[in-house]
Design an enzyme around this catalytic site. Structure first.
Site, mmCIF file in Angstrom:
data_model
loop_
_atom_site.group_PDB
_atom_site.id
_atom_site.type_symbol
_atom_site.label_atom_id
_atom_site.label_comp_id
_atom_site.label_asym_id
_atom_site.label_seq_id
_atom_site.Cartn_x
_atom_site.Cartn_y
_atom_site.Cartn_z
ATOM 1 N N LYS A 11 37.755 40.267 40.409
ATOM 2 C CA LYS A 11 36.546 39.558 39.974
ATOM 3 C C LYS A 11 36.599 39.269 38.480
ATOM 4 C CE LYS A 11 34.401 39.826 43.962
ATOM 5 N NZ LYS A 11 34.510 38.664 44.806
ATOM 6 N N CYS A 12 35.827 38.272 38.075
ATOM 7 C CA CYS A 12 35.694 37.897 36.675
ATOM 8 C C CYS A 12 35.341 39.131 35.839
ATOM 9 C CB CYS A 12 34.587 36.847 36.560
ATOM 10 S SG CYS A 12 34.339 36.209 34.906
ATOM 11 N N PRO A 13 35.975 39.335 34.712
ATOM 12 C CA PRO A 13 36.881 38.430 33.991
ATOM 13 C C PRO A 13 38.357 38.727 34.224
ATOM 14 C CG PRO A 13 36.267 40.191 32.517
ATOM 15 C CD PRO A 13 35.591 40.482 33.859
ATOM 16 N N ASP A 38 38.413 34.484 43.151
ATOM 17 C CA ASP A 38 37.170 34.443 42.387
ATOM 18 C C ASP A 38 36.793 32.986 42.091
ATOM 19 O OD1 ASP A 38 35.020 34.761 40.718
ATOM 20 O OD2 ASP A 38 36.138 35.717 39.096
ATOM 21 N N ASP A 44 36.634 29.368 34.366
ATOM 22 C CA ASP A 44 37.243 30.245 33.363
ATOM 23 C C ASP A 44 38.634 29.769 32.963
ATOM 24 O OD1 ASP A 44 34.988 31.802 33.550
ATOM 25 O OD2 ASP A 44 35.938 33.378 34.743
#
Length: 73
Positions: A11-13, A38, A44
């Protein structure tokens, strides 16, 4: 030369951070194939590529898997 990194399930980041780390290890002109699950990685990676002057050659989504091809500047 092509390099691959599988970031499925992260998952982010983490996808963009691990992509950044891998790109740093590569030589100019090399292409990184990065896969992620994600959905946030689309924005991103696109933004990160622009500000770091790397080339986002393409990205696609297939069944919830996002694939990016990034060429190191």
């Amino acid at each position: 030369k092509s390099v691959k990194i599988d970031l499925l399930g992260l998952k982010c980041p983490l996808p963009v951070l691990k992509t950044k780390k891998k790109i740093k290890e590569m030589s100019s002109g090399e292409i990184l194939k990065m896969t992620s699950t994600d959905p946030g990685s689309v924005n991103d990676v696109t933004f990160w590529s622009k500000i770091n002057k790397n080339y986002l050659l393409s990205h696609a989504e297939d069944g919830g898997v996002y694939t990016f091809y990034i060429q190191k500047n």
